[in-house]
Design an enzyme around this catalytic site. Structure first.
Site, PDB file in Angstrom:
ATOM      1  N   CYS A   1     -19.968 -26.973  12.675  1.00  0.00           N
ATOM      2  CA  CYS A   1     -19.753 -27.273  11.278  1.00  0.00           C
ATOM      3  C   CYS A   1     -19.136 -25.860  10.607  1.00  0.00           C
ATOM      4  CB  CYS A   1     -21.019 -27.521  10.646  1.00  0.00           C
ATOM      5  SG  CYS A   1     -22.292 -26.358  10.864  1.00  0.00           S
TER       6      CYS A   1
ATOM      7  N   GLU B   1     -20.415 -36.939   7.769  1.00  0.00           N
ATOM      8  CA  GLU B   1     -20.726 -35.710   8.747  1.00  0.00           C
ATOM      9  C   GLU B   1     -21.327 -36.385   9.860  1.00  0.00           C
ATOM     10  OE1 GLU B   1     -22.179 -32.138   7.508  1.00  0.00           O
ATOM     11  OE2 GLU B   1     -21.571 -32.592   5.192  1.00  0.00           O
ATOM     12  N   ASP B   2     -20.909 -35.427  11.032  1.00  0.00           N
ATOM     13  CA  ASP B   2     -21.396 -35.722  12.424  1.00  0.00           C
ATOM     14  C   ASP B   2     -21.337 -37.155  12.722  1.00  0.00           C
ATOM     15  OD1 ASP B   2     -22.326 -32.840  12.462  1.00  0.00           O
ATOM     16  OD2 ASP B   2     -24.027 -33.501  11.581  1.00  0.00           O
TER      17      ASP B   2
END
Length: 222
Positions: free
Chosen positions: A69, A29-30
């Site tokens: 998200c 993620e990210d």
């Protein structure tokens, strides 16, 4: 005749298996692409992901029209742009058109065992966990029935933006993921830790895959 039937059954089973490949989806993620060695960052030490990228299909141009998200997950789950179905506002949980079905439902109808470990928060009215055969921290393709094809998601959250929260920074200094004090020698980088976790799931044979912000791999039997 019996032996011919068995032969035809075996051939049909092999063909059916080939038409329903196992699918492993790994999300780190990210991570912007600029943070990975395979996308040209010479300072990023991501050897496992770089190795995987060399034998995969690598996206060079990919964009999100709602890059946050839960909103992005609503698009991924339905295949519909968030602004087109009213799910573009963060944590809105609005109703969406009834014909916007999660892609997981189509896979389950096709006989797939679908597991998610374990990110949800899909940003529209739905029972997030009921979408899957299994959805929790222990969800795994190994829990499927024998011979059943699988679609399994594993979410690596080490690089999630919440790691920037002060309490998380303090915890990560304690466990050695980042330097104990600013400017001190780094013992173990956060990205390196994520790559070590990724190694548990990376396929060991040639496969068609997509390394990008979302990493997927089509696997054989496992």
């Amino acid at each position: 005749m019996k032996s011919l039937f068995i032969l035809l059954l075996a051939a049909t089973s092999s063909l059916w298996a080939a038409e329903r490949p196992n699918i492993l989806w790994i999300t780190s993620e990210d991570n912007g692409k600029e943070w990975l060695g395979c996308y040209g960052n010479e300072q990023a030490k991501t050897p496992n992901l770089d190795s995987f990228a060399k034998r995969s299909v690598q996206f060079q141009n990919f964009f999100s029209n709602a890059p946050v998200c839960a909103v992005a997950r609503s698009t991924i789950l339905t295949g519909v742009y968030a602004p087109s179905q009213g799910s573009q506002h963060m944590r809105s949980r609005h109703a969406i058109p009834s014909d916007h079905k999660p892609y997981v439902s189509y896979l389950r109808e096709a006989g797939y065992y679908c597991s998610n470990a374990s990110k949800t928060d899909f940003n529209f009215i739905i029972n997030d966990k009921a979408v899957w055969d299994e959805c929790d921290g222990k969800a795994h393709y190994r829990n499927r029935a024998e011979g059943q094809p699988f679609f399994s998601i594993f979410n690596l959250t080490d690089s999630h933006e919440s790691s920037l929260f002060p309490d998380r920074i303090a915890k990560n200094r304690e466990n050695g993921h980042i330097p104990p004090t600013p400017g001190s020698p780094r013992r173990k980088s956060k990205c390196h830790h994520t790559c070590l976790i990724f190694r548990r799931f990376a396929p060991t044979t040639q496969s068609t895959a997509t390394p990008s912000l979302i990493w997927t791999a089509r696997l054989g039997r496992s």
